[in-house]
Write a protein that holds these residues in place. Structure first.
Motif, PDB file in Angstrom:
ATOM      1  N   SER A 192       0.851  -1.196   0.000  1.00  0.00           N
ATOM      2  CA  SER A 192       0.000   0.000   0.000  1.00  0.00           C
ATOM      3  C   SER A 192       0.881   1.238   0.000  1.00  0.00           C
ATOM      4  O   SER A 192       2.024   1.198   0.466  1.00  0.00           O
ATOM      5  CB  SER A 192      -0.876   0.015   1.254  1.00  0.00           C
ATOM      6  OG  SER A 192      -1.607   1.217   1.329  1.00  0.00           O
ATOM      7  N   GLU A 238       8.566  -2.078  -8.253  1.00  0.00           N
ATOM      8  CA  GLU A 238       7.465  -1.479  -7.493  1.00  0.00           C
ATOM      9  C   GLU A 238       6.523  -0.736  -8.410  1.00  0.00           C
ATOM     10  O   GLU A 238       6.947  -0.122  -9.391  1.00  0.00           O
ATOM     11  CB  GLU A 238       8.014  -0.503  -6.448  1.00  0.00           C
ATOM     12  CG  GLU A 238       8.758  -1.199  -5.331  1.00  0.00           C
ATOM     13  CD  GLU A 238       9.226  -0.234  -4.255  1.00  0.00           C
ATOM     14  OE1 GLU A 238       8.389   0.432  -3.642  1.00  0.00           O
ATOM     15  OE2 GLU A 238      10.457  -0.155  -4.053  1.00  0.00           O
ATOM     16  N   SER A 294       5.838  -4.269   2.845  1.00  0.00           N
ATOM     17  CA  SER A 294       6.927  -3.743   2.011  1.00  0.00           C
ATOM     18  C   SER A 294       8.231  -4.465   2.342  1.00  0.00           C
ATOM     19  O   SER A 294       8.974  -4.865   1.441  1.00  0.00           O
ATOM     20  CB  SER A 294       7.126  -2.235   2.251  1.00  0.00           C
ATOM     21  OG  SER A 294       5.977  -1.514   1.915  1.00  0.00           O
ATOM     22  N   LYS A 303       1.331  -2.655   6.598  1.00  0.00           N
ATOM     23  CA  LYS A 303       1.749  -2.534   5.194  1.00  0.00           C
ATOM     24  C   LYS A 303       3.228  -2.171   5.071  1.00  0.00           C
ATOM     25  O   LYS A 303       3.865  -2.513   4.073  1.00  0.00           O
ATOM     26  CB  LYS A 303       0.842  -1.542   4.464  1.00  0.00           C
ATOM     27  CG  LYS A 303      -0.584  -2.090   4.236  1.00  0.00           C
ATOM     28  CD  LYS A 303      -0.589  -3.361   3.352  1.00  0.00           C
ATOM     29  CE  LYS A 303      -1.985  -3.821   2.983  1.00  0.00           C
ATOM     30  NZ  LYS A 303      -1.993  -4.964   2.058  1.00  0.00           N
ATOM     31  N   GLU A 337       1.748  -0.925  -4.812  1.00  0.00           N
ATOM     32  CA  GLU A 337       1.437   0.010  -3.720  1.00  0.00           C
ATOM     33  C   GLU A 337       0.364   0.995  -4.160  1.00  0.00           C
ATOM     34  O   GLU A 337       0.658   2.089  -4.628  1.00  0.00           O
ATOM     35  CB  GLU A 337       2.729   0.719  -3.293  1.00  0.00           C
ATOM     36  CG  GLU A 337       3.748  -0.241  -2.702  1.00  0.00           C
ATOM     37  CD  GLU A 337       5.164   0.291  -2.779  1.00  0.00           C
ATOM     38  OE1 GLU A 337       5.625   0.637  -3.884  1.00  0.00           O
ATOM     39  OE2 GLU A 337       5.804   0.374  -1.725  1.00  0.00           O
TER      40      GLU A 337
END
Ligand code: NJP
Length: 228
Positions: A136, A217, A156, A152, A177
Motif C-alpha cells: 500500500s 514497485e 513492504s 503494510k 502500492e
C-alpha cells in the motif's frame, strides 16, 4: 497451455478485477478467498475451463498449502502468484481502536502474505515465475495512528526481503502500492478513489513484461483533483 495465475483475495475488489483482466489476457486462474459464493460467481463469469475456485483462509497455513496444491493439481503449473488478500483497520488510532482489529490485520496482512510465500516460493522458483504482493502507499508513507499502515510497512519489508532471497533464481517480485481504491474494503463509496479495474490494469502490465524485465514497485495513485 495458458499460464497460470493464483490470486489470494480474489472474491472482491482488486483481486476480482485482476482475475477478470488477466483472464482477458489469456491467463488461467486459481481464485482463492473465504467467500465461496463470490468465487463461484467469478468462475462462472470467466469460464470453468479457465478458472478454479479455492476456499482459503489466508491466516491458516495448512489452508494455503492446500490452495497451492489445488492449483497445481488442476493446472499442473504455477507461473504467477498475486498475494493480495488484506484487511483494514478500525478508527480510533493507538489510543482507541479495538486491539482485536490489530491482531486481525497482523494475521491477514502480514502472516497471510508470509504464508503465501512459504506455500508457493519453491514452485515459483521452479517456473521462474512472478510474485506480485499488494502492499500500500500506506506502507511507504506513515498514516497517523494507523496499525494498518504498520502492517503494510511490514508487507513492504517482506517484498524487499523476498526479492533479495530469490535473486538469481529467475523469479521476479513486484510490490504493488496502491492509493485509495473504491472497493468493499471501505464501508462507503469513494468516488475520488481509483477503481479496482485501474489497479488490475497495472497488475496485468507487470505480468505482461518479458522475463528480462524486473519491475520492482508499482505505485498507483488517483490523480489529485484539479484546482480552481
Ligand atoms: O479490498 P476488498 P481490496 N483469508 O475488501 C480477502 C490492499 N489495498 O480489493 O475471504 C482469505 O474488496 C477477501 O476475501 P474473503 C488491501 O490492504 C487496498 O481493496 O472472501 N482472504 C477479499 O477477496 C488488500 O491487501 C486499498 O472475505 C481474505 C480481499 O481479501 C488488497 O488491497 C488501498 C481474508 C479484500 O477485498 C485488496 O483489497 C491500498 C482471509 N482471512 C491497499 N481476509 C484500498 N481499497 O483503498 C480478507 O493501498 N480476505
Amino acid at each position: 497451455d495458458n499460464k497460470v495465475l493464483l490470486i489470494t483475495g480474489a472474491s472482491s475488489g482488486i483481486g476480482a478485477a485482476t482475475a477478470r483482466a488477466a483472464a482477458a489476457e489469456g491467463w488461467s486462474l486459481a481464485l482463492a478467498a473465504r467467500s465461496t459464493d463470490k468465487l463461484a460467481a467469478l468462475v462462472d463469469e470467466i469460464g470453468a475451463e479457465r478458472a478454479l475456485a479455492i476456499p482459503c483462509d489466508v491466516t491458516d497455513f495448512e489452508d494455503q498449502r492446500r490452495m497451492v496444491d489445488a492449483a497445481l493439481d488442476r493446472f499442473g503449473r504455477l507461473d504467477a502468484v498475486f498475494a493480495n488478500a488484506g484487511t483494514g483497520g478500525q478508527p480510533g488510532g493507538f489510543s482507541g481502536a479495538p486491539v482485536d482489529s490489530w491482531r486481525k490485520m497482523v494475521d491477514v496482512n502480514i502472516m497471510g502474505v508470509a504464508y503465501t510465500l512459504r506455500a508457493s516460493l519453491e514452485h515459483l522458483k521452479e517456473s521462474r515465475g512472478h510474485l506480485i504482493i499488494t502492499g500500500s502507499i500506506a506502507g511507504r508513507r506513515t498514516l497517523p495512528g494507523s496499525m494498518y499502515s504498520a502492517t503494510k510497512w511490514a508487507v513492504s519489508a517482506i517484498g524487499y526481503g523476498v526479492r533479495e532471497e530469490v535473486k538469481g533464481s529467475g523469479m521476479r517480485v513486484t510490490l504493488l502500492e496502491p492509493g485509495m481504491v473504491d472497493t468493499p474494503f471501505f464501508d462507503e463509496p469513494k468516488p475520488d478513489a481509483l477503481r479496482p479495474e485501474d489497479v488490475a490494469r497495472s497488475v496485468v502490465f507487470a505480468l505482461s513484461q518479458p522475463p528480462g524485465v524486473d519491475l520492482h514497485e508499482l505505485v498507483v495513485l488517483p490523480t489529485p483533483p484539479t484546482e480552481g
